[in-house]
Design an enzyme around this catalytic site. Structure first.
Site, PDB file in Angstrom:
ATOM      1  N   ARG A 136     -33.597  17.384  -2.579  1.00  0.00           N
ATOM      2  CA  ARG A 136     -34.983  17.423  -3.051  1.00  0.00           C
ATOM      3  C   ARG A 136     -35.411  18.828  -3.468  1.00  0.00           C
ATOM      4  O   ARG A 136     -36.284  18.983  -4.331  1.00  0.00           O
ATOM      5  CB  ARG A 136     -35.923  16.887  -1.969  1.00  0.00           C
ATOM      6  N   HIS A 147     -26.285  14.702   6.617  1.00  0.00           N
ATOM      7  CA  HIS A 147     -27.722  14.845   6.416  1.00  0.00           C
ATOM      8  C   HIS A 147     -28.371  14.873   7.795  1.00  0.00           C
ATOM      9  O   HIS A 147     -28.204  13.926   8.568  1.00  0.00           O
ATOM     10  CB  HIS A 147     -28.258  13.682   5.580  1.00  0.00           C
ATOM     11  N   CYS A 207     -27.134   6.060   3.152  1.00  0.00           N
ATOM     12  CA  CYS A 207     -28.298   5.622   2.373  1.00  0.00           C
ATOM     13  C   CYS A 207     -29.242   4.801   3.255  1.00  0.00           C
ATOM     14  O   CYS A 207     -28.817   3.821   3.875  1.00  0.00           O
ATOM     15  CB  CYS A 207     -27.862   4.804   1.165  1.00  0.00           C
ATOM     16  N   ASP A 248     -33.537  19.891   3.585  1.00  0.00           N
ATOM     17  CA  ASP A 248     -34.624  20.888   3.569  1.00  0.00           C
ATOM     18  C   ASP A 248     -34.221  22.271   3.068  1.00  0.00           C
ATOM     19  O   ASP A 248     -34.920  23.244   3.347  1.00  0.00           O
ATOM     20  CB  ASP A 248     -35.243  21.035   4.967  1.00  0.00           C
ATOM     21  N   LYS A 284     -20.467  10.824   3.050  1.00  0.00           N
ATOM     22  CA  LYS A 284     -21.795  11.372   3.352  1.00  0.00           C
ATOM     23  C   LYS A 284     -22.451  10.474   4.392  1.00  0.00           C
ATOM     24  O   LYS A 284     -22.524   9.264   4.212  1.00  0.00           O
ATOM     25  CB  LYS A 284     -22.656  11.445   2.092  1.00  0.00           C
TER      26      LYS A 284
END
Length: 667
Positions: free
Chosen positions: A533, A474, A405, A509, A444
């Site tokens: 997203r 990520h 995060c 993405d 993550k």
């Protein structure tokens, strides 16, 4: 990027898009919308920049959120409790003023006539509870009260069973957490075996820390006439033990002592020389006895490789999304094809304090057949106790620990991406969590904390041995946030270095089935992709991947998806005025992302990329044009189509200032 910059970028893009080829526009990260749909940028008035109010026929929608102090908010909340708008729930259910068991001591209003006088008009549609054949829990407060007439229909109750939710916080558990009396025997035993338990929270330590007492040289005097225990330090100062630990009987021992000697015995015991070195067994309370874990229990714990693992391979994984990834949104994604869902990130410290708002993030719907929760903490002891509590109180398939995060308030507390700079603490957290519970533990991460200093490739071989059942990477650093494209080449490198027993999930993405297929082809070692997203902008991406097609979805079909969200929201947050407005708020947060979608039929180049900035364009109908607007006033108008007029004085500003549309050179 704020709203002003986005509007300026869209205007510039609208001018440029008419003069350049699609290839040139794509190279500049501008969406190549067909020229016949382009429209000139709106002419801006000469009004000052700080005048952002938008006039309507009934009200002014102020886009800037008014900031208030905590004291002001608390005062308004207490005043609102006694207002006619806040009717007692018991009276709302029964319609009888005398039905409240608290009478005058009730915190809510009992003014039934006043409530009915100010209650907004009913909404169109059917009560979400009555349609399942059950009594509406909101009674006369329901905004669909007109559908309650004639009693509750005897409909099929299977619908209600399919819409059930679990993982609520029990009151008795919450009270224990409030009083700091929760028993974490498994976590503490594992932390002790790893040498990570740290300083105990016992009264002895509290006393030592507060008064600076050296326990190695303290003396305990039990011969005081009052029967109390006195602690004497080297400095000569005397401190009484806590009141609940005082012992008036000479045959009981101070809780801070282990051995009876001639100096600390009572008068009668000192006469007996045989007790000078007698070892006395310390008496434990029931709660302390439960906390004792035999050494054999640790040896019987399942090794991380022996736990039930989750097969993530080729499953469509909806990422945990702050604010927008709520339960109603996840239900929408499940309908559209998502396989794995995960709750919003919850802070471990808040869960251990019993905060109801934080526990609400762990709620699970029965349609979520493969569901995990995501937690975030900075230290092994906090995380280990949290996972033990979740395993005890919740029904989940896996627990994900967020170590990526980028939000400042999280990083400044040593959690999230801050852990990427402390691999030994990462190891301690994973080992403690995986050794405490039998549920699979996943993590993550991002590529690194600082741009250009990737480090996950050097840790990937060890993460599996720490006890993690899977790792999501990520493809951006913390410093990047969400700017530039994700570095999938580095994600591939990590996936190839990972042990075969450690599934690696890529993230970043993914916005079409073309992106999905590309990652499967270029790196077969990758288990699956996490979609974040991309699902916010177009949740039907799951359908596109499963059906391997570009869905040129119509505005009417998109509106039906929003209707499903509203129905799910009313079931989750309630069908009274408070529930309706809470559903509206989360709908508006989601619409702030949905406006970025460009219909397939309007593009010269398909598929759309997540970093493309849309020019100003017309849709194929009025609703499609309205859905393309990046104005909060237009989002509010869409919400009014589904939830009726907004209340007087309503304001809205998105919580997240996303920089998804960054400058073209970051593309």
């Amino acid at each position: 990027m704020d709203e002003e910059e986005r509007a300026k970028g869209s205007s510039v893009s609208g001018v440029v898009a008419a003069d350049q080829t699609p290839e040139q526009l794509v190279s500049r990260a501008i969406a190549p919308v067909k020229k016949k749909f382009l429209r000139p940028p709106p002419v801006r008035s000469s009004a000052p920049d700080d005048d952002v109010s938008i006039p309507t026929e009934n009200n002014n929608y102020v886009l800037a959120m008014e900031t208030k102090s905590k004291r002001q908010l608390k005062r308004e909340r207490l005043e609102g409790q006694k207002s006619a708008q806040n009717l007692c729930p018991e009276i709302a259910k029964t319609g009888d003023v005398s039905s409240c068991p608290y009478k005058d001591k009730c915190r809510s209003s009992h003014d039934l006539e006043g409530f009915m006088a100010q209650k907004p008009s009913d909404l169109e549609g059917e009560c979400p509870f009555v349609k399942y054949g059950v009594s509406c829990p909101y009674g006369i407060a329901c905004r669909f009260l007109n559908t309650h007439e004639g009693g509750v229909p005897s409909g099929d109750r299977n619908g209600l069973e399919n819409s059930s939710e679990v993982n609520g916080l029990r009151k008795d558990t919450q009270r224990l957490l409030w009083k700091n009396k929760m028993n974490f025997s498994k976590a503490d035993a594992k932390l002790k075996s790893l040498g990570l338990l740290g300083r105990s929270k016992s009264k002895r330590n509290d006393l030592e820390n507060k008064e600076g007492v050296d326990t190695g040289s303290n003396k305990y005097d039990h011969s005081d006439d009052s029967g109390s225990c006195v602690v004497t330090s080297d400095s000569g100062s005397k401190l009484d033990c806590p009141a609940e630990d005082r012992k008036s009987k000479s045959d009981e021992l101070c809780p801070l002592k282990r051995r009876k000697t001639k100096e600390n015995c009572g008068p009668k015991e000192s006469e007996n020389e045989g007790v000078t070195e007698k070892i006395v067994e310390r008496r434990c309370t029931e709660s302390e006895a439960d906390a004792i874990v035999p050494e054999t229990d640790l040896s019987l714990k399942l090794h991380s490789r022996e736990k039930k693992l989750i097969d993530f391979r080729r499953k469509l994984y909806l990422a945990p999304l702050t604010t927008v990834g709520n339960l109603p949104f996840r239900r929408v994604c499940k309908v559209l094809g998502a396989d794995v869902t995960c709750g919003e990130m919850a802070m471990c410290a808040n869960l251990l304090e019993g905060q109801a708002s934080e526990w609400a993030l762990l709620r699970r719907h029965s349609s979520e057949d493969l569901f995990g929760v995501q937690i975030c903490g900075a230290y092994p002891n906090i995380v280990a106790r949290t996972v033990e509590l979740i395993e005890q109180e919740c029904t989940v398939d896996f627990i994900d620990i967020n170590m990526g995060c980028p939000i400042d308030i999280v990083v400044n507390r040593g959690a999230g991406s801050a852990l990427l700079t402390k691999p030994m603490r990462m190891k301690g957290i994973v080992e403690a969590a995986s050794g405490t519970v039998d549920k699979p533990i996943t993590i993550k991460v991002r590529t690194a904390y600082f741009e250009g200093k990737n480090r996950i490739d050097s840790l990937i071989a060890d993460i599996g041995s720490w006890g993690a059942s899977a790792v999501t990477i990520h493809g951006r650093s913390r410093q990047q946030r969400y700017s530039k494209l994700a570095n999938w080449d580095y994600v591939y490198e990590c996936a190839k270095k990972a042990p075969t027993t450690l599934p690696v999930v890529g993230n970043g993405d993914v916005f079409s089935f073309v992106d999905w297929n590309k990652h499967r082809t270029e790196c077969p070692e990758l288990a699956t992709d996490m979609i974040a997203r991309g699902a916010l902008v177009k949740p039907w991406i799951f359908t596109e991947i499963k059906e391997q097609r570009h869905w040129d979805i119509s505005s009417g079909e998109r509106l039906n998806i929003l209707k499903d969200f509203v129905n799910f929201g009313l079931e989750h947050w309630g069908s009274d005025t408070k529930g309706v407005e809470r559903t509206r708020r989360f709908l508006l947060e989601w619409l702030s992302y949905c406006c970025r979608y460009i219909p397939v039929g309007l593009l010269d180049v398909v598929p759309q990329r997540l970093n493309w900035r849309p020019p100003s364009y017309y849709g194929r109908d009025e609703l499609e044009t309205l859905m393309a607007s990046d104005s909060a006033a237009d989002w509010i108008r869409i919400s009014e189509m589904l939830l009726g007029k907004v209340p007087d004085g309503f304001t809205f500003a998105p919580k997240h200032k996303s920089n998804a549309y960054d400058r073209a050179e970051n593309g």
